[in-house]
Design an enzyme around this catalytic site. Structure first.
Site, PDB file in Angstrom:
ATOM      1  N   HIS A  83      -1.072   0.714  -9.901  1.00  0.00           N
ATOM      2  CA  HIS A  83      -1.733  -0.181  -9.040  1.00  0.00           C
ATOM      3  C   HIS A  83      -2.472  -1.333  -9.822  1.00  0.00           C
ATOM      4  O   HIS A  83      -3.511  -1.604  -9.679  1.00  0.00           O
ATOM      5  CB  HIS A  83      -2.860   0.773  -8.113  1.00  0.00           C
ATOM      6  CG  HIS A  83      -3.161  -0.338  -6.969  1.00  0.00           C
ATOM      7  ND1 HIS A  83      -3.580   0.251  -5.813  1.00  0.00           N
ATOM      8  CD2 HIS A  83      -3.238  -1.643  -6.621  1.00  0.00           C
ATOM      9  CE1 HIS A  83      -3.926  -0.516  -4.922  1.00  0.00           C
ATOM     10  NE2 HIS A  83      -3.741  -1.775  -5.263  1.00  0.00           N
ATOM     11  N   ARG A 130       1.028  -1.136  -0.103  1.00  0.00           N
ATOM     12  CA  ARG A 130       0.061   0.042   0.006  1.00  0.00           C
ATOM     13  C   ARG A 130       0.902   1.393   0.065  1.00  0.00           C
ATOM     14  O   ARG A 130       1.861   1.166   0.629  1.00  0.00           O
ATOM     15  CB  ARG A 130      -0.919   0.111   1.214  1.00  0.00           C
ATOM     16  CG  ARG A 130      -2.158  -0.782   1.250  1.00  0.00           C
ATOM     17  CD  ARG A 130      -3.145  -0.343   0.006  1.00  0.00           C
ATOM     18  NE  ARG A 130      -4.310  -1.090  -0.020  1.00  0.00           N
ATOM     19  CZ  ARG A 130      -4.302  -2.180  -0.894  1.00  0.00           C
ATOM     20  NH1 ARG A 130      -3.290  -2.476  -1.780  1.00  0.00           N
ATOM     21  NH2 ARG A 130      -5.397  -2.794  -0.915  1.00  0.00           N
ATOM     22  N   GLU A 179      -3.837   7.692  -4.934  1.00  0.00           N
ATOM     23  CA  GLU A 179      -4.245   7.195  -6.307  1.00  0.00           C
ATOM     24  C   GLU A 179      -5.133   7.564  -7.074  1.00  0.00           C
ATOM     25  O   GLU A 179      -6.317   7.849  -6.288  1.00  0.00           O
ATOM     26  CB  GLU A 179      -4.253   5.654  -6.379  1.00  0.00           C
ATOM     27  CG  GLU A 179      -2.857   5.184  -5.463  1.00  0.00           C
ATOM     28  CD  GLU A 179      -3.020   3.549  -5.360  1.00  0.00           C
ATOM     29  OE1 GLU A 179      -3.924   3.114  -5.859  1.00  0.00           O
ATOM     30  OE2 GLU A 179      -2.125   2.897  -4.747  1.00  0.00           O
TER      31      GLU A 179
HETATM   32  C1  DGY Z   1      -5.766  -5.729  -3.025  1.00  0.00           C
HETATM   33  O1  DGY Z   1      -6.496  -6.668  -3.368  1.00  0.00           O
HETATM   34  O2  DGY Z   1      -5.763  -5.083  -1.918  1.00  0.00           O
HETATM   35  C2  DGY Z   1      -4.742  -5.156  -4.272  1.00  0.00           C
HETATM   36  O3  DGY Z   1      -4.190  -4.040  -3.974  1.00  0.00           O
HETATM   37  C3  DGY Z   1      -5.710  -5.132  -5.482  1.00  0.00           C
HETATM   38  O4  DGY Z   1      -4.946  -4.721  -6.717  1.00  0.00           O
END
Ligand code: DGY
Length: 313
Positions: free
Chosen positions: A279, A232, A261
């Site tokens: 992402h 993240r 984002e």
């Molecule tokens: C998640 O599932 O948390 C991923 O970041 C999606 O791409």
């Protein structure tokens, strides 16, 4: 004519790839936020579920506006955008889609790492733009023999390790507790960074990991160290990272996730020692369809029986 769904209508928060949206619409009536209460569309009090993706935020205010809300189903493993405790207090269950995306995200981590070490995006541009005939291409870095520090040896971290071992790397990890694993364990992320040549972030987001990778950790990683983040954006102090990359006190970074984002006017975009991705860790057709199927199963099972397949623990 579309047959009416036997399930209550869902609020859709976020943009989904077309086949995923279609799979959802095959089972549910989906309503966008700005359609709520418009003529012929369900109103706030008819919404019993929210379907979303893990890179969108669900606010407490939104939960308050939906008196009939009983479930939030996110397409993704991360749920740091959902106020979990608040939802629980309001009697709203939250579900996610663990496991089905592990392999795709691990593949992306390895891909980003190789792209970073061997300058693959720059190599592509170099040939396409005709520079090959005019100058030599800068040397890259070999992965074999490097020490890789995994920050968060969870389900995705373990898949990354499996894929990296054939490259002949040495693995170490940091996490809340030592695991039954043969790799060297560090209980301090700073010490792991000082030990490793490459740090791969694959821990959950949220308050526990917020800003964990800061100037101090980056200093420990050092001028020949590389960072890969598929976790993240919130795990990294992005201005500290920018400084370290711009000053070359860290060699390079490959980032799939960001503080905000989509990434907009960030100075990171001007650096030549970063590889950036929008992402897309789980963004393969196969994986996104499996995530959608699990999100749909969660919703159907919950509406039919009152319990879900993969509620957030
Ligand atoms: C998640 O599932 O948390 C991923 O970041 C999606 O791409």
């Amino acid at each position: 004519m579309i047959a009416p769904s036997r399930f209550p209508p869902l609020l859709k928060v976020g943009v989904f790839p077309d086949p995923v949206e279609q799979a959802l619409r095959d089972v549910f009536t989906l309503v966008e936020l700005d359609e709520l209460g418009l003529a012929g569309r369900p109103g706030h009090d008819e919404i019993a579920g929210i379907v979303t993706r893990s890179n969108y935020r669900i606010s407490r205010e939104l939960i308050d506006q939906l008196p009939g809300l009983r479930i939030i189903s996110t397409n993704g493993v991360g749920y740091d955008g959902i106020p979990l405790d608040y939802a629980r207090r309001k009697g709203v269950i939250v579900t996610n889609t663990p496991e089905v995306l592990n392999e795709a995200v691990a593949e992306m981590a390895v891909g980003l790492l190789l792209a970073l070490l061997r300058h693959i995006p720059r190599a592509d541009a170099f040939v396409k733009e005709g520079a090959w005939t005019t100058m030599p291409f800068p040397l890259g870095t070999t992965l074999a023999g490097k020490k890789v520090g995994i920050v968060g040896l969870g389900r995705i971290g373990k898949e990354i390790v499996k894929r990296l071992l054939p490259f002949r790397v040495e693995v170490a990890y940091f996490g809340r507790s030592r695991q039954d694993a043969e790799w060297m364990y560090f209980d301090d992320v700073n010490r792991l960074a000082a030990h490793a040549d490459i740090l791969i972030l694959c821990c959950p987001g949220g308050p526990e990991t917020y800003g964990m990778i800061d100037a101090g950790v980056l200093r420990s990683l050092g001028p020949s160290g590389f960072l890969v983040n598929i976790a993240r954006g919130s795990v990294v102090n992005e201005s500290d990272l920018y400084r370290a990359l711009a000053d070359r006190t860290v060699a390079g970074a490959a980032l799939d996730v960001f503080n905000h984002e989509p990434l907009d006017a960030s100075p990171l975009r001007r650096l030549d020692n970063v590889v950036l991705a929008p992402h897309v860790g789980s963004a393969t057709r196969e994986t996104r369809m499996q995530m959608a199927a699990l999100a749909i199963d969660n919703l159907c099972r919950f509406f039919d029986t009152g319990s879900a397949v993969t509620p957030v623990p």
